[in-house]
Design a protein around this motif. Structure first.
Motif, PDB file in Angstrom:
ATOM      1  N   GLU B 326       0.822  -1.195   0.000  1.00  0.00           N
ATOM      2  CA  GLU B 326       0.000   0.000   0.000  1.00  0.00           C
ATOM      3  C   GLU B 326       0.870   1.264   0.000  1.00  0.00           C
ATOM      4  O   GLU B 326       0.640   2.201  -0.768  1.00  0.00           O
ATOM      5  N   VAL B 327       1.887   1.256   0.857  1.00  0.00           N
ATOM      6  CA  VAL B 327       2.622   2.494   1.122  1.00  0.00           C
ATOM      7  C   VAL B 327       3.659   2.828   0.048  1.00  0.00           C
ATOM      8  O   VAL B 327       3.759   3.981  -0.381  1.00  0.00           O
ATOM      9  N   LYS B 330       2.573   4.646  -3.090  1.00  0.00           N
ATOM     10  CA  LYS B 330       2.181   6.028  -2.766  1.00  0.00           C
ATOM     11  C   LYS B 330       3.412   6.904  -2.572  1.00  0.00           C
ATOM     12  O   LYS B 330       3.416   8.079  -2.954  1.00  0.00           O
ATOM     13  N   MET B 331       4.455   6.329  -1.969  1.00  0.00           N
ATOM     14  CA  MET B 331       5.672   7.127  -1.777  1.00  0.00           C
ATOM     15  C   MET B 331       6.250   7.521  -3.135  1.00  0.00           C
ATOM     16  O   MET B 331       6.712   8.656  -3.318  1.00  0.00           O
TER      17      MET B 331
END
Lengths: 290, 337
Positions: B326-327, B330-331
């Motif tokens: 997920e992260v 996005k980063m």
């Protein structure tokens, strides 16, 4: 012609499987929670010795181990795999030894055995990870050394060829016997126990392991001398007490701490778009990244 | 006053990074003690080639041993050099890399000199010690701090009586800093034959293969490391994708390597590489002590973990409660703006 080989082996607490109960509330090691095992790299060393024994008939493989009476277990384990016998080096005067005092004690036992062609040990023991005892034993005996050995490639006319690990590569070296070798975990694993040898040696005991009230099979020990393992005290080898144990150890432990992470003030974020967007903007703004 | 010594390891005429790191540490220790920093370099054809790699770290005196048999390294000649030099010079401290060479040489020298040696130190400090039983106080001892017992405890070791106080330190633990490119150190080319008997040249190196390190983890300013929580080899691609964007190197915890997610040379931790990047992004790493030992000096630590109670979160500057899948995308997205 057979060789006279000594294998240095150590019984160690199994630090690779440390559970939450391994440390007591007071911050000391809960030895009861850790099984005692044969130091893994010493098993690799034993295998190299046994291979030489297979190749050169008449070769003897003798285990030398230092520790409390129960450490004799590593001698039995070695004999189940093909070692000829061993010596338990045990004495209160040896207690509290650092690597240097340990090496001194081991070297006196090796001298006591005498005329040894090869001393082979594991590179390091998992309870200390120092890798110091091998080279220090070599120095105490005035012998040359090859450390980080992965395989003994050849032994001809008293010249041993070995492949060893070096930083970022491998090296093949040749040196004349007598020698001290230390063996890596990347070397061949040790052969399993042999069922016949287990039957033959399972009742082997060091004298100090025998119960004071006597054994049920006492007469068997008289008939079969191999059932009694070698045992060496300080006095047996005329060890210099000043070089043994705590008093022979130049290094002292000043303090020991349990590792406790120091909690930092941390920013806690979620994986949401908003949070990650904010984080990246912050990291870019203060030039942490980019 | 008795000097601080650093044994400089050489590959041909190249001084090992770990030796330069130790020179910087040695300089600081020498300053604290108010003594000189001296270095030893032993190899073949090195005179004129190693000085500039050693003196700028603040070395007051460099002892060069240059002879045909001194490279590749073998145990006996190098041991004889240090043993005989130290008998003559009486150093109070000697540092060397916790490398294959340092761990072959250090114990041999310490045994011959009956001096204490502590392996794999993670910190070195100067301090005093009171031996209450003997009623003695020792000033300015070298505190040799190292993890022990499989990394579960940290022990501070001292050598109250014996000199030199010897310690080995792994590559990457200390930081190399050039003090002055023109530092005015003295160079002494020693007469090797006076230190090394002919009989020491008994080991023949018949073959030698050294590869350049395939991973640039150690010097990377940004490291993205994955643990077991990354979940799969495929998910590691997310780490590489972010690494490409922000110019980072990818590393791993032992658990991720044992699970087959990536190669052994990527391991960060006590038994792998020690890193001290500006930014360390820990993805799905719980933070076993052995791993933390290899990265805790990082500048900013970002932990991405689905477990809010992962031990590594305690040393993290930013804790992101979320999954790697997920992260990380996005980063990348918000980095690109």
């Amino acid at each position: 012609m057979g060789l006279k080989i000594v294998v240095l082996a150590k019984q160690v607490p199994d630090t690779r499987n440390v559970g939450p109960d391994a440390m007591t509330a007071e911050g000391t090691i809960n030895r009861a929670a850790l099984p005692a095992i044969y130091n893994p790299e010493d098993l690799n060393a034993l295998e190299q010795a046994l291979r030489l024994k297979d190749k050169f008939p008449g070769t003897t493989v003798t285990i030398v181990t230092m520790g409390p009476p129960r450490a004799a277990e590593v001698i039995r384990e070695s004999m189940y795999r093909g070692a000829d016998g061993g010596f338990l080096l045990t004495d209160r005067a040896f207690a509290g030894a650092d690597t240097l005092a340990t090496s001194y004690a081991l070297s006196t036992a090796i001298r006591h055995i005498g005329d040894v062609d090869l001393v082979i040990g594991g590179r390091q023991a998992i309870d200390g990870d120092t890798a110091q005892v091998g080279p220090q034993v070599a120095e105490k005996l005035g012998l040359n050394q090859i450390t980080y050995v992965e395989e003994i490639l050849a032994l001809e006319d008293g010249l041993l060829t070995a492949k060893r690990h070096i930083d970022g590569g491998v090296e093949t070296v040749q040196a004349p016997l007598p020698l001290v070798l230390t063996v890596n975990s990347s070397a061949a694993p040790c052969r399993p126990r042999n069922a016949k040898l287990v039957m033959k040696y399972k009742r082997c005991l060091a004298p100090l392991e025998k119960p004071a009230e006597g054994l049920a099979y006492a007469e068997e020990y008289d008939k079969k001398p191999w059932l009694t393992l070698g045992q060496i005290s300080c006095a047996d080898v005329n060890a210099d007490l000043a070089q043994c144990g705590l008093s022979g150890s130049p290094t002292k432990v000043k303090s020991i701490e349990n590792i406790v992470f120091k909690a930092k003030e941390s920013k806690v974020l979620t994986g949401s778009d908003e949070d990650i967007k904010g984080l990246m903007a912050e990291l870019l703004a203060n030039h942490t990244i980019g | 006053m008795n000097s601080v010594y650093v044994y400089c390891e050489l590959e041909g005429t190249q001084v090992a990074e770990v030796s330069q790191e130790l020179l910087s540490k040695g300089r600081k220790l020498a300053d604290t003690l108010g003594v000189k920093l001296e270095a030893v370099a032993a190899g073949s054809g090195i005179t004129g080639k190693v000085e500039a790699q050693i003196l700028p770290y603040g070395v007051d005196k460099l002892h060069i041993f240059d002879a045909p048999g001194l490279f590749p390294y073998t145990s006996l000649p190098h041991s004889s050099i240090l043993i005989n030099l130290f008998k003559q010079e009486q150093p109070q401290i000697c540092l060397m890399g916790a490398t294959v060479i340092g761990r072959d040489l250090g114990p041999r020298v310490s045994s011959a000199l009956h001096s204490g040696l502590t392996a794999d130190c993670t910190a070195l400090e100067i301090g005093s010690h009171e031996d209450k039983r003997a009623g003695k106080v020792y000033d300015q001892l070298l505190y040799q701090i190292r993890p022990a017992f499989g990394g579960n405890i940290v022990a501070t070791i001292i050598n109250p009586e014996n000199r030199p106080q010897m310690a080995t330190v792994r590559s990457g633990v200390m930081k190399a800093e050039v003090l002055d490119a023109n530092y005015p150190g003295e160079v002494i080319v020693e007469d090797v034959a006076k230190f090394v008997p002919e009989t020491d040249y008994v080991v023949k190196v018949i073959d030698r293969q050294v590869e350049k390190a395939s991973s640039n983890l150690k010097g990377a300013p940004i490291v993205i490391a994955g643990g077991y929580g990354v979940g799969s080899k495929e998910n590691f691609e997310l780490l590489y994708a972010l690494a490409k964007e922000i110019h980072a190197e990818v590393g791993a915890s032992r658990a991720a390597i044992d699970a087959g997610f990536c190669e052994h040379n990527m391991q960060i931790g006590q038994t792998g590489v020690t890193v001290r990047p500006k930014v360390y992004i820990a993805c799905g790493i719980s933070g076993a002590i052995q791993h933390v030992a290899g990265m805790k000096e990082s500048g900013i630590i970002i932990s991405i973990n689905t477990d809010p109670n992962a031990p590594i979160n305690q040393i993290a500057d930013y804790v992101i409660n979320g999954s790697v899948e997920e992260v990380l995308p996005k980063m990348i997205k918000y980095y690109k703006g």
